[in-house]
Design a protein around this motif. Structure first.
Motif, mmCIF file in Angstrom:
data_model
loop_
_atom_site.group_PDB
_atom_site.id
_atom_site.type_symbol
_atom_site.label_atom_id
_atom_site.label_comp_id
_atom_site.label_asym_id
_atom_site.label_seq_id
_atom_site.Cartn_x
_atom_site.Cartn_y
_atom_site.Cartn_z
ATOM 1 N N GLY A 136 11.236 -24.321 -25.353
ATOM 2 C CA GLY A 136 11.629 -22.974 -24.973
ATOM 3 C C GLY A 136 11.367 -21.922 -26.022
ATOM 4 N N GLU B 143 2.220 -17.546 -27.608
ATOM 5 C CA GLU B 143 1.901 -18.960 -27.415
ATOM 6 C C GLU B 143 3.193 -19.765 -27.321
ATOM 7 N N GLU B 144 3.262 -20.674 -26.356
ATOM 8 C CA GLU B 144 4.415 -21.557 -26.258
ATOM 9 C C GLU B 144 4.361 -22.594 -27.367
ATOM 10 N N ASP B 145 5.516 -22.824 -28.005
ATOM 11 C CA ASP B 145 5.583 -23.749 -29.138
ATOM 12 C C ASP B 145 6.466 -24.957 -28.843
ATOM 13 N N SER C 215 10.901 -17.122 -22.996
ATOM 14 C CA SER C 215 9.688 -17.482 -22.273
ATOM 15 C C SER C 215 8.569 -16.486 -22.575
ATOM 16 N N PRO C 216 7.308 -16.896 -22.369
ATOM 17 C CA PRO C 216 6.207 -15.940 -22.546
ATOM 18 C C PRO C 216 6.381 -14.692 -21.688
ATOM 19 N N CYS D 22 8.601 -19.581 -28.259
ATOM 20 C CA CYS D 22 7.248 -19.026 -28.254
ATOM 21 C C CYS D 22 6.934 -18.405 -29.605
ATOM 22 N N ARG E 192 0.114 -13.717 -21.912
ATOM 23 C CA ARG E 192 -0.361 -14.405 -23.116
ATOM 24 C C ARG E 192 -1.001 -13.496 -24.159
ATOM 25 N N TYR F 244 8.842 -16.446 -34.372
ATOM 26 C CA TYR F 244 9.158 -17.410 -33.319
ATOM 27 C C TYR F 244 10.390 -16.918 -32.564
ATOM 28 N N LYS G 29 13.024 -17.661 -29.207
ATOM 29 C CA LYS G 29 13.497 -18.581 -28.165
ATOM 30 C C LYS G 29 13.581 -17.815 -26.845
#
Length: 270
Positions: free
Chosen positions: A220, A215-217, A130-131, A222, A192, A126, A128
């Motif tokens: 902010g 994938e966005e979680d 952006s994609p 991903c 993506r 994970y 912090k």
């Protein structure tokens, strides 16, 4: 609860540590296979696996009608990078030993198929960011020279487009070839999903299949999942799993370094 808290909580239970040991011994097991090794109900094992999945230490993938469970050593790497160098208590030394054992597991699942044996490595972290930031860090040379093996990449991000990872000047001084890794883009869906073939020329084996999924979680953050099909390439599998220490830490090191770079602006390793 922080990511570190989830990992420490998951590792505190001896049954969960035993489940990790079992996946270390042979990855890609079903719930039924894990249940058969412990004196516990199927429901109890499933609850422990859920805690391990919440901490990111276990990942699951569908294979036909079965759900396979994979060991993900990246959170252990992150705990090590955050804590082990800072503290030297006995408990920290024990965690370092666990990190080393989990990283040596190679994150491999062997599944019998009609065509032979399929070997998959799955990693997840994970970040912090952006994609787009993560996508750029994976596909743009101005980013890839800052983390991991610090190899500038050259992507033609179209199906059938070429991929090359070039040797750094420092690598060339030690006799490395100009092109360290190469391959071909299969799918590119910025920011993506990227699917490509991947071959380490210095290993001398054939092409493998590499997939990045972003994938966005929420908030902010991903989730980056790396799936590497290293079927028929045992030396490549050892290399990417970090089982050849003199050649670096494999995907564990790369993803830990990438996360730190994107979140702090500075890489872990120089």
């Amino acid at each position: 609860m922080s990511d570190d808290d989830l990992v420490f909580r998951a590792l505190a239970d001896p049954t969960r540590r035993f489940l990790l040991d079992m996946l270390f011994a042979r990855d890609g097991r079903t719930l039924g296979e894990l249940e058969a090794e412990v004196e516990m109900t199927r429901f109890g094992v499933a609850k422990h696996l859920r805690v391990l999945e919440d901490a990111g230490l276990v990942l699951s993938r569908r294979s036909g009608r079965e759900k396979l469970h994979f060991l993900n050593p990246v959170p252990i790497r992150l705990i090590h990078d955050r804590w082990i160098d800072k503290y030297s208590e006995r408990s920290a030394a024990a965690l370092a030993d666990l990190k080393r054992e989990l990283e040596l597991s190679a994150m491999m699942s062997t599944t019998d198929t009609t065509e032979g044996s399929t070997v998959i490595q799955v990693y997840q972290v994970y970040i912090k960011a952006s994609p787009q930031a993560i996508w750029d860090a994976i596909t743009k040379p101005e980013w890839t020279v800052k983390f991991g093996y610090q190899v500038p990449v050259d992507y033609d991000l179209r199906p059938g487009g070429a991929f090359r990872g070039m040797a750094s000047e420092a690598m060339k001084e030690f006799g490395a070839p100009d092109v360290m890794v190469d391959g071909e883009v299969i799918e590119a869906e910025p920011p993506r999903r990227l699917v490509q073939t991947w071959r380490a020329l210095f290993v001398g084996e054939g092409f493998t299949r590499l997939t990045y999924e972003i994938e966005e979680d929420g908030n902010g953050v991903c989730k980056l999942t790396v799936t590497h099909d290293v079927t028929g390439a045992p030396q490549t599998a050892a290399q990417t799993a970090g089982r050849i220490p003199e050649n670096g830490g494999g995907w564990n090191q790369i993803l830990s370094d990438l996360k730190t770079l994107l979140e702090t602006g500075e890489p872990l390793y120089r």
